[in-house]
Structures are given as C-alpha cells and as structure tokens.
Design an enzyme around this catalytic site. Sequence first.
Site, PDB file in Angstrom:
ATOM      1  N   HIS A   1     -12.332 -12.959   3.149  1.00  0.00           N
ATOM      2  CA  HIS A   1     -11.771 -11.872   2.336  1.00  0.00           C
ATOM      3  C   HIS A   1     -12.247 -11.971   0.886  1.00  0.00           C
ATOM      4  O   HIS A   1     -12.739 -10.988   0.314  1.00  0.00           O
ATOM      5  CB  HIS A   1     -10.244 -11.927   2.399  1.00  0.00           C
ATOM      6  CG  HIS A   1      -9.572 -10.919   1.514  1.00  0.00           C
ATOM      7  ND1 HIS A   1      -9.259  -9.642   1.942  1.00  0.00           N
ATOM      8  CD2 HIS A   1      -9.163 -10.996   0.221  1.00  0.00           C
ATOM      9  CE1 HIS A   1      -8.689  -8.980   0.966  1.00  0.00           C
ATOM     10  NE2 HIS A   1      -8.621  -9.767  -0.094  1.00  0.00           N
TER      11      HIS A   1
ATOM     12  N   LYS B   1     -15.664  -0.413  -5.808  1.00  0.00           N
ATOM     13  CA  LYS B   1     -15.656  -1.819  -5.379  1.00  0.00           C
ATOM     14  C   LYS B   1     -14.809  -2.669  -6.326  1.00  0.00           C
ATOM     15  O   LYS B   1     -14.181  -3.647  -5.885  1.00  0.00           O
ATOM     16  CB  LYS B   1     -17.082  -2.377  -5.327  1.00  0.00           C
ATOM     17  CG  LYS B   1     -17.997  -1.730  -4.300  1.00  0.00           C
ATOM     18  CD  LYS B   1     -17.455  -1.863  -2.880  1.00  0.00           C
ATOM     19  CE  LYS B   1     -16.985  -0.563  -2.314  1.00  0.00           C
ATOM     20  NZ  LYS B   1     -16.490  -0.651  -0.923  1.00  0.00           N
TER      21      LYS B   1
ATOM     22  N   HIS C   1     -16.104 -11.470   0.559  1.00  0.00           N
ATOM     23  CA  HIS C   1     -16.470 -10.069   0.757  1.00  0.00           C
ATOM     24  C   HIS C   1     -16.140  -9.232  -0.474  1.00  0.00           C
ATOM     25  O   HIS C   1     -16.973  -8.449  -0.952  1.00  0.00           O
ATOM     26  CB  HIS C   1     -15.722  -9.528   1.978  1.00  0.00           C
ATOM     27  CG  HIS C   1     -15.971  -8.087   2.265  1.00  0.00           C
ATOM     28  ND1 HIS C   1     -17.191  -7.606   2.664  1.00  0.00           N
ATOM     29  CD2 HIS C   1     -15.151  -7.005   2.204  1.00  0.00           C
ATOM     30  CE1 HIS C   1     -17.126  -6.297   2.844  1.00  0.00           C
ATOM     31  NE2 HIS C   1     -15.901  -5.904   2.564  1.00  0.00           N
TER      32      HIS C   1
ATOM     33  N   THR D   1     -12.666  -4.596  13.015  1.00  0.00           N
ATOM     34  CA  THR D   1     -13.631  -5.687  12.897  1.00  0.00           C
ATOM     35  C   THR D   1     -14.904  -5.357  13.654  1.00  0.00           C
ATOM     36  O   THR D   1     -16.018  -5.663  13.192  1.00  0.00           O
ATOM     37  CB  THR D   1     -13.026  -7.003  13.419  1.00  0.00           C
ATOM     38  OG1 THR D   1     -11.781  -7.249  12.759  1.00  0.00           O
ATOM     39  CG2 THR D   1     -13.969  -8.168  13.164  1.00  0.00           C
TER      40      THR D   1
END
Length: 278
Positions: A142, A119, A145, A203
């Site tokens: 973006h 991550k 997240h 998506t």
Amino acid sequence: MSGIVEWYKDLMYNKNHPKTKDWFLASGPGPLMIILVSYVYFSVSAGPRYMKDKKPYDLRNVLIVYNFIQVMLSMYLLYEGLMSGWLYDYDYFCQPVDYSDSPQAIRMASIVHFYFMCKLIELLDTVFFVLRKKNRQISGLHVYHHALMPICAWIGTRFLPNGHATFLGVINAFIHIIMYLYYMLSSIGPHMNKYLWWKKYLTSLQLIQFCMIFVHNLQIFFNGCNFPKSMAFLLMLNSVIFIYMFGSFYIENYIKSKQRTNKAFEKNAKITVTRKVE
C-alpha cells in the site's frame, strides 16, 4: 561528483518538456520529495504513534464524500484521456511525444498534470487508515504503491506529458472508478457487504492493468517507435514489480486464505463426527 551534477542539470533542464517545466509542483523534485517523505513518515511512524492511545475516528461521512469525489475525478481523467487522444487519434503501437503547442498536445499535458495532482490527493487514503487505526491495511504494498505513483506522474508531467506513456493513466483511471466505487459503498456501512462480493476482482483488475502496461511498453523495443526506450523500460520494470506484489497479495489473501479456511472446516467436521461416534 561534478559529472553527476552535470548529468542532473542536463536531465532536469534540457530533457524536460518545454510546455510543462514550470507548472505547479513540476518545476523540480524538491517539493514532491518533501511531500512523500512526510507521507511515509506519518504513515509508518508518526501517525500510528499519535493514534496509539486514542480511539479510532469515525470518518464514515468523510469517507463517503471523499470516495465519491475520487470516483468523479477518475471518471473525468478517463474521459479526458480518451478524448485527448486515446479514443480517436493515438496509435496504440507507437505514439511519440509531441513537443509542439498544438491544442491536442496541451490538452493531454493538462490532464497528465491533473492526474499528478490526483495521485497526491490519493495519499489521503493512508491518512484515513491511520486515523481509523486500520493499521493492517497499511501494508508495504500500500505505502509503496501510493508513494511511487506520484513520482511516476511527476516524471510524466515534466518530461512526457503526452504520447505513449499516457496510456497508463487512462487504464489506471478506469480501475480507480471501480475501486473507489467499492470503497464508497463499503464505507456506508456493514449492511452493504452483501453487495460487495466482487472485492477480490479488484486485485485481478490491478494485475490485468499492469500486464497491459508491460505489453504496451514492450513493443517499443521492436517496432522502431520514436519514444524514449529508457522510459519504456522503467514502466515495464515498475509493472513487473507491481505484478509481483499484487500477485503475492492475491495468492495470500484469496488462494491460501481459502485453503486455510477449507482445512479448518474439514478439521472441525472431523471433530464433530468423532464426538458423535463417541
């Protein structure tokens, strides 16, 4: 104030998992917060200002290699997540946290920590957008997240490195295999666009992912599972936020955009017919 300090100490040093508390970047929130604050500052301020009067960098080869590596990392995460428990041994209805030093518990904890590292590596997604001056891609969704996922992974590593919550990582790794494969193909060149008709389904997969995570944690409140309900609630809340944000993105970019295109086409068609009549 003293009560808050005591609560923090109790949370950080008494509620943590004994096997992972001293692992790299998991010993405290300080280093992670420095990384994420630097990331957000670079993404929304320092980076765009640095690139303002510069030409975008051509990072095609870098992106091909980077996205290929991300596909490989995601495949490894998926494999280890399945083999460490979710394929054979874990219960999809209730999987308590294992605080023992059993090989399976340590294996799952190791892959959760590796997921945390991945991550952090994924923050480079935004760095590449900035250097290529793709500022339109650096949306609130973006940045939110990419900044939130390392926090979730850090919490998982320090407090819940195995058990029910790790289902999130398995699903996320599967989605990322497809997502980074798409990014890799698109970075090769415009001639690949004809093979990338499935962009909008990424998506949809993201939405399905968070719906699954929501339902998976919701059942904790009804089946008497010995898993922290506070963590299940936070995962559900996070899922709802992402469902809303990705859902809004999908509606705006694939439904309303198509409607606007159709209206523009109809308007142009009417103008053409009118001119022919005249």
